[in-house]
Design a protein around this motif. Structure first.
Motif, short mmCIF file in Angstrom:
data_model
loop_
_atom_site.label_atom_id
_atom_site.label_comp_id
_atom_site.label_asym_id
_atom_site.label_seq_id
_atom_site.Cartn_x
_atom_site.Cartn_y
_atom_site.Cartn_z
N GLY A 132 0.96 15.93 -29.78
CA GLY A 132 0.88 16.21 -31.20
C GLY A 132 1.12 14.97 -32.03
N MET A 133 1.95 14.21 -31.59
CA MET A 133 2.01 12.94 -32.35
C MET A 133 0.64 11.90 -32.43
SD MET A 133 4.78 12.81 -33.92
CE MET A 133 4.94 11.06 -34.32
N LYS A 134 0.12 11.89 -31.04
CA LYS A 134 -0.95 11.15 -30.68
C LYS A 134 -2.25 11.80 -31.60
CE LYS A 134 -1.85 9.73 -26.61
NZ LYS A 134 -2.33 9.60 -25.13
N ASP A 135 -2.32 13.03 -31.69
CA ASP A 135 -3.31 13.76 -32.28
C ASP A 135 -3.33 13.32 -34.08
OD1 ASP A 135 -4.51 14.69 -30.18
OD2 ASP A 135 -3.41 16.89 -30.69
N THR A 169 -4.43 9.98 -34.68
CA THR A 169 -6.01 9.91 -34.52
C THR A 169 -6.45 10.70 -35.86
OG1 THR A 169 -6.17 11.67 -33.29
CG2 THR A 169 -6.06 9.54 -32.19
N ASP A 170 -5.96 11.52 -36.29
CA ASP A 170 -6.54 12.27 -37.44
C ASP A 170 -6.37 11.24 -38.85
OD1 ASP A 170 -6.89 14.51 -36.23
OD2 ASP A 170 -5.15 15.57 -36.83
N GLU A 171 -5.58 10.24 -38.78
CA GLU A 171 -5.36 9.62 -40.02
C GLU A 171 -6.33 8.57 -39.80
OE1 GLU A 171 -1.38 8.18 -39.68
OE2 GLU A 171 -0.48 10.03 -40.37
N GLN A 172 -6.75 8.12 -38.79
CA GLN A 172 -7.79 6.85 -38.71
C GLN A 172 -9.21 7.15 -39.07
OE1 GLN A 172 -7.48 5.80 -34.68
NE2 GLN A 172 -5.45 4.67 -34.76
N PRO A 173 -9.84 8.22 -39.09
CA PRO A 173 -11.03 8.63 -39.63
C PRO A 173 -11.31 8.51 -40.94
CG PRO A 173 -10.71 10.00 -37.63
CD PRO A 173 -9.28 9.43 -38.11
N GLU A 174 -9.97 8.98 -41.76
CA GLU A 174 -10.12 8.85 -43.00
C GLU A 174 -10.47 7.34 -43.63
OE1 GLU A 174 -6.69 10.69 -44.49
OE2 GLU A 174 -7.18 12.80 -43.80
#
Length: 75
Positions: free
Chosen positions: A42-45, A48-53
């Motif tokens: 969950g922490m890794k996901d 990675t969710d923050e990077q595409p923004e």
């Protein structure tokens, strides 16, 4: 009397194993390991969710058109 020796801890572990049984202790260990793995995933996901923004914002910045510069080229 303030601290326990290794023999005290071994006796406590044997009593716990007799009361709960090894199967229950193994299940508790597996559940705890699964919870830790889920937390790490969950922490890794979340990272990675923050990077595409941030990448999307950079792409939008490079595709902006300066209207005044385009009008100067047309005339």
């Amino acid at each position: 009397m303030g601290s326990f020796s290794i023999w005290h801890w071994l006796v406590v572990l044997v009593i716990i194993a007799l009361v709960f049984g090894t199967k229950k202790l193994r299940n508790v260990g597996e559940d705890l390991g699964g919870a830790i793995k889920g937390f790490k995933k969950g922490m890794k996901d979340a990272q990675t969710d923050e990077q595409p923004e941030a990448v999307t914002q950079k792409v939008q910045d490079t595709t902006t058109i300066d209207v005044q510069a385009k009008e100067k080229q047309d005339t």
